[in-house]
Scaffold this motif. Structure first.
Motif, short mmCIF file in Angstrom:
data_model
loop_
_atom_site.label_atom_id
_atom_site.label_comp_id
_atom_site.label_asym_id
_atom_site.label_seq_id
_atom_site.Cartn_x
_atom_site.Cartn_y
_atom_site.Cartn_z
N UNK A 96 -63.33 30.20 -59.41
CA UNK A 96 -63.33 29.62 -58.07
C UNK A 96 -64.62 28.84 -57.85
N UNK A 97 -64.50 27.77 -57.09
CA UNK A 97 -65.65 26.96 -56.68
C UNK A 97 -65.53 26.73 -55.18
N UNK A 98 -66.60 27.00 -54.46
CA UNK A 98 -66.62 26.81 -53.00
C UNK A 98 -67.46 25.58 -52.68
N UNK A 99 -66.94 24.75 -51.80
CA UNK A 99 -67.67 23.57 -51.37
C UNK A 99 -67.31 23.25 -49.94
N UNK A 100 -68.17 22.51 -49.29
CA UNK A 100 -67.94 22.10 -47.91
C UNK A 100 -67.61 20.62 -47.89
N UNK A 101 -66.62 20.27 -47.08
CA UNK A 101 -66.18 18.88 -47.03
C UNK A 101 -67.25 17.92 -46.57
N UNK A 102 -68.13 18.37 -45.67
CA UNK A 102 -69.17 17.46 -45.16
C UNK A 102 -70.16 17.08 -46.25
N UNK A 103 -70.42 18.01 -47.17
CA UNK A 103 -71.39 17.72 -48.24
C UNK A 103 -70.75 17.40 -49.57
N UNK A 104 -69.47 17.03 -49.56
CA UNK A 104 -68.76 16.74 -50.81
C UNK A 104 -68.36 15.28 -50.85
N UNK A 105 -68.62 14.66 -51.98
CA UNK A 105 -68.20 13.27 -52.19
C UNK A 105 -67.07 13.25 -53.21
N UNK A 106 -66.50 12.08 -53.39
CA UNK A 106 -65.41 11.95 -54.37
C UNK A 106 -65.90 12.29 -55.77
N UNK A 107 -67.10 11.83 -56.12
CA UNK A 107 -67.64 12.12 -57.45
C UNK A 107 -67.97 13.61 -57.60
N UNK A 108 -68.46 14.24 -56.53
CA UNK A 108 -68.78 15.66 -56.60
C UNK A 108 -67.55 16.53 -56.74
N UNK A 109 -66.42 16.07 -56.21
CA UNK A 109 -65.19 16.85 -56.32
C UNK A 109 -64.46 16.58 -57.63
#
Length: 704
Positions: free
Chosen positions: A396-409
Motif C-alpha cells: 500500500x502507498x498513501x498519498x494526498x491529492x493536494x500534494x500529488x502530481x501526475x508524475x508523482x502518481x
C-alpha cells in the motif's frame, strides 16, 4: 571500502591444527605467506560446501551440480549454514565480507571442478556466491560509519533501476610505445582503477626506456567484464518518522543479481556497506558517499508478493475461510475504532480482496481490482479508513491529492548525474503494483493530474513517452480515494455529479456518505475480531491462491438485474447523474468475485451476487436516485426551488420585510408543496439572501 585486489590475513588455521585460537588472529604469524593463508581459508570454505548436510542431504553440493548442469554458475548459501558448520568462517564473513567472499567463490569454483571432474581450468568459469542472511534488518537511516565494510541486511522498496552495463573486473593495458602489457584488477561495486602514469617494463639490453608520460591504453578485447546494475532502495513508509522524508540508498548489483527486480518491488538485501567518492566537481576529497554492494537478495515477506506460506499458516487460513460469519467479522475488523459504516467497510473488504483477472483468447486483459471512492463531509472518518487500509494491505502507498502530481502518481524521468542518462523513477501507482493506492483529498487534485491516473485505473498500465524513453509500466493496483463535496459540504439539492464533479470512469463503488464518530473511551478499546497481522497475511493468501469465476446461476441473476437497472434509468425524465453502462456491470462482477474470494470459494454464486447487488444499490443507485422528495425526481425538485426563489425575489425587494406566515401562504396558493417551500427558504437563509427577524415571525431580504 572496496579494494583493488584480494588479500587475506592469517586468521584461520587448518582444521587439524591443535591451536584453535588462531581463528581469532592470535597465531603470531601476521607476517606469514599470504598465498598460504589464502589456500587455508579457501580449503575450509571448500570443505564446508562439500560436507554440509541437512536432513542427510548434501544440499549445497547438489545445488551446485544442478546449477552447473543448466549453466547457471552461482550458489545460494544461507549464512546460518556457515555458522552451523564453522562459526569462525561465519564471523569472518560478517566482519570482513569484502576480503573473504572472493575466497568463498574460489572455493566453490574448486569444488565444481572436483565434483564434475573437469580437466582444464577454462572449462570452469568464475562462480558467484549469493549469500542470504536471516539477521535482523537495519533501518536505512541507522546505517553509519561503524557499518562500513561490514555485512548488513536492509529492506525497502525499489524506486529506480538503471539499465544493465558492463563492469570490468580485470583490464589488460598496453604501453603504446614499447607494447608492454599487464593485467590490473578492478575494485568491485562503484570502485574504479587508475592507470599507471609511467611504463614500468624492464629496460631491454640495458637501454634506457623512452616511453612518454601516460603511455598505457586499455585492451578491451582481452579484459574481463561482468554485468552490473544500479538500484535505488527507499525505506518503507511504515518506518519513516512523522515529519521526515523517506531516505534511500544506492545498490550495486552484479552478475546473476542483475535484472532481478523492477521499481515497485519490496526486497530484503544482504550486502557490504561500502563507500565511494562522488564524481561531482564540488565533492570534498575527504567525503565519501555510501552505497551497498549487494551479495544476496530475496523478496520481502512483509510485502506479500511471491510469499511462501508454511503448512501451519495454510491450515490456519483454511480454518478462517470456513467461518460461517467471516464476511461480517472481516468487515467489522476494518478500522474497529470507527463506529458504524458497516456497508462502507464491506466495500473496503471487497477492495482488499479484489476480483479475478481474466485474459481473453485474443490476449486482451480484464482487470480484477476494485476501486472505491469515499465521498462525504469533512470529519466523517474518511482519512482514518484510508490510513487503516494502508496498514492492513500487504502492499500500500498513501498519498494526498493536494500534494500529488501526475508524475508523482505515475512515473517520472530523471537524469543520472554521473552518466547523464535518463531513467525512470516509479510513482505511487507503480510502487503499489499488486496492492492499494490510498489517495486522500481526491477533490483537491488538479484535473490534468486526475486524468493521468485513468489509464492506470482501467487498463492497469502506465504509458511513458518522455526524453526518448517509450515504455509501458505495470500498475495492477486498486485505488481507494476520499473526497469532500464541492464547497466543503453536502448539498442534497444537487445531483451526485454536480456535488462532486467527477467523471464516471473513477466510479466503481460510490460510498455516498461515511458516518464515523469517536465514542469516548470506546475509541481506545476498540479491537477487531481479526488482528491486523492476520488480516494482512490472509489477504495475501487469498489473492495468491484463489481466483473465483461467476457461476451460471449468478450470471443469469446479474444479467436480469442489469436489464432492470437500465430500464429504471431509461425511464427517468431527466438524464441520470451517473450513467449505467457495462462498466457498472463489470464492477458488480468484480465485487461478487471478491466476496467469494474472501471465503476461498472457487465460484461466485447467487449469494455473492446478491450481496454485490445490494452494495451497488446502496452506493451507485442511491446516487442516481438522490434528491427524490415525495416521489418527485431531483430535477423536478430543483425546478420547483428555482421558481420559488424567483417568486420571492419578485415579491420581496431588497430591504423589505414580510410576515413568514404570509410568505408561506402565498407560496402554497401558487401550488408549491410545503416541504419544498421550507427547503427553498432554508437555502436562501444559508446563502444570506433572507434573514429572520422578530423570533422568526418575519423575514427580511438583505441581498440579491
Amino acid at each position: 571500502m572496496d579494494r583493488g585486489s584480494v588479500f587475506a590475513v592469517p586468521v584461520l588455521a587448518p582444521s587439524n591444527s591443535n591451536n584453535n585460537n588462531t581463528a581469532n588472529g592470535n597465531n603470531g604469524n601476521s607476517g606469514g605467506d599470504v598465498a598460504i593463508e589464502r589456500a587455508i581459508v579457501t580449503a575450509r570454505f571448500a570443505r564446508f560446501v562439500n560436507d554440509f548436510r541437512q536432513d542427510n542431504s548434501f544440499i549445497l553440493r547438489d545445488q551446485l551440480k544442478e546449477n552447473v548442469r543448466i549453466r547457471q554458475y552461482y550458489l545460494e548459501v544461507n549464512l546460518e549454514f556457515v555458522a552451523a558448520y564453522d562459526e569462525d568462517l561465519a564471523g569472518c564473513l560478517r566482519d570482513k565480507p569484502a576480503n573473504y567472499m572472493p575466497l568463498f567463490e574460489d572455493a566453490v569454483r574448486a569444488v565444481a571442478k572436483e565434483n564434475l571432474m573437469l580437466s582444464t581450468e577454462e572449462e570452469v568459469p568464475d562462480f558467484q556466491v549469493l549469500l542470504l542472511a536471516n539477521m535482523n534488518p537495519i533501518p536505512i537511516r541507522e546505517l553509519n560509519s561503524e557499518s562500513v565494510s561490514k555485512l548488513v541486511k536492509i529492506h525497502g522498496i525499489t524506486i529506480a533501476a538503471s539499465n544493465p552495463s558492463a563492469k570490468a573486473t580485470h583490464i589488460q593495458i598496453m604501453c603504446k610505445n614499447c607494447r608492454h602489457t599487464k593485467n590490473i584488477p578492478v575494485a568491485s561495486g562503484f570502485g574504479g582503477v587508475q592507470l599507471p602514469r609511467k611504463c614500468d617494463a624492464a629496460p631491454a639490453d640495458g637501454q634506457p626506456k623512452e616511453c612518454s608520460l601516460d603511455p598505457y591504453l586499455v585492451i578491451h578485447d582481452k579484459s574481463r567484464f561482468v554485468d552490473m546494475q544500479n538500484l535505488k532502495l527507499q525505506e518503507a513508509a511504515d518506518v519513516v518518522p512523522v515529519g521526515e522524508l523517506p531516505r534511500h540508498i544506492l545498490l550495486s548489483c552484479d552478475r546473476y543479481l542483475t535484472n532481478k527486480v523492477v521499481p515497485g518491488v519490496r526486497i530484503a538485501v544482504t550486502g557490504i556497506y561500502s563507500i565511494f567518492q562522488s564524481k561531482s566537481a564540488n565533492a570534498d576529497i575527504a567525503i565519501r558517499t555510501p552505497y551497498l554492494r549487494v551479495i544476496g537478495m530475496q523478496s520481502d515477506a512483509d510485502g506479500g508478493r511471491n510469499r511462501i506460506f508454511t503448512p501451519e499458516e495454510e491450515q490456519e487460513f483454511l480454518s478462517i475461510s470456513r467461518r460461517t460469519n467471516l464476511y461480517e467479522e472481516f468487515s467489522n475488523s476494518i478500522a474497529p475504532q470507527i463506529y458504524g459504516c458497516a456497508d462502507i467497510k464491506k466495500a473496503i473488504t471487497c477492495l482488499l480482496m479484489g476480483g479475478s483477472k481474466k485474459v481473453l483468447p485474443d490476449g486482451m486483459k480484464l482487470r480484477g481490482d476494485v476501486n472505491v471512492l469515499l465521498l462525504g463531509d469533512p470529519g466523517t472518518a474518511k482519512s482514518q479508513l484510508l490510513k487503516f487500509v494502508e496498514k492492513v494491505a500487504p502492499t500500500a502507498v498513501y498519498t494526498s491529492g493536494k500534494g500529488s502530481s501526475a508524475a508523482g502518481l505515475t512515473a517520472s524521468v530523471v537524469r543520472d548525474p554521473s552518466t547523464r542518462e535518463f531513467y525512470l523513477e516509479a510513482g505511487a501507482m507503480v510502487l503499489a503494483d499488486g496492492g492499494v493506492v490510498c489517495i486522500d483529498e481526491f477533490d483537491k487534485m488538479r484535473e490534468e493530474d486526475r486524468v493521468a491516473i485513468h489509464e492506470a485505473m482501467e487498463q492497469q498500465t502506465i504509458s511513458i513517452a518522455k526524453a526518448g524513453i517509450t515504455t509501458i509500466l505495470n500498475s495492477r493496483t486498486s485505488v481507494l480515494a476520499a473526497a469532500n463535496p464541492v464547497f466543503g459540504r453536502y448539498d442534497d439539492m444537487k445531483s451526485a455529479g454536480e456535488v462532486y464533479l467527477f467523471m464516471p470512469i473513477i466510479l466503481d463503488i460510490l460510498a455516498k456518505h461515511v458516518v464515523g464518530i469517536h465514542q469516548g473511551e470506546r475509541f481506545a478499546e476498540a479491537v477487531g475480531e481479526i488482528s491486523i497481522a492476520t488480516m494482512r497475511a490472509y489477504i495475501s493468501y487469498c489473492k495468491s491462491k484463489c481466483a473465483p469465476r461467476l457461476s451460471h446461476e449468478g450470471a443469469q441473476l446479474l444479467s436480469s438485474h442489469f436489464v432492470d437497472v437500465r430500464s429504471k434509468v431509461r425511464g427517468m425524465e431527466k438524464k441520470s447523474a451517473i450513467p449505467i453502462t457495462v462498466r457498472q456491470l463489470e464492477a458488480i462482477i468484480r465485487v461478487s468475485e471478491s466476496i467469494a474470494k474472501l471465503t476461498l470459494s472457487p465460484t461466485a454464486s447467487e449469494r455473492h451476487v446478491n450481496e454485490a447487488i445490494r452494495l451497488f444499490n446502496y452506493s451507485t443507485m442511491s446516487a442516481v436516485q438522490s434528491g427524490n422528495v415525495d416521489g418527485q425526481s431531483l430535477s423536478d425538485v430543483s425546478s420547483a426551488v428555482a421558481k420559488i426563489h424567483a417568486y420571492i425575489r419578485r415579491r420581496l425587494p431588497i430591504g423589505h420585510r414580510m410576515s413568514s406566515g404570509t410568505l408561506t401562504d402565498q407560496l402554497i396558493e401558487e401550488n408549491f408543496p410545503p416541504q419544498i417551500i421550507t427547503r427553498a427558504i432554508d437555502m436562501l437563509l444559508q446563502k444570506e439572501v433572507l434573514q429572520f427577524e422578530k423570533r422568526r415571525l418575519s423575514v427580511k431580504r438583505i441581498a440579491l
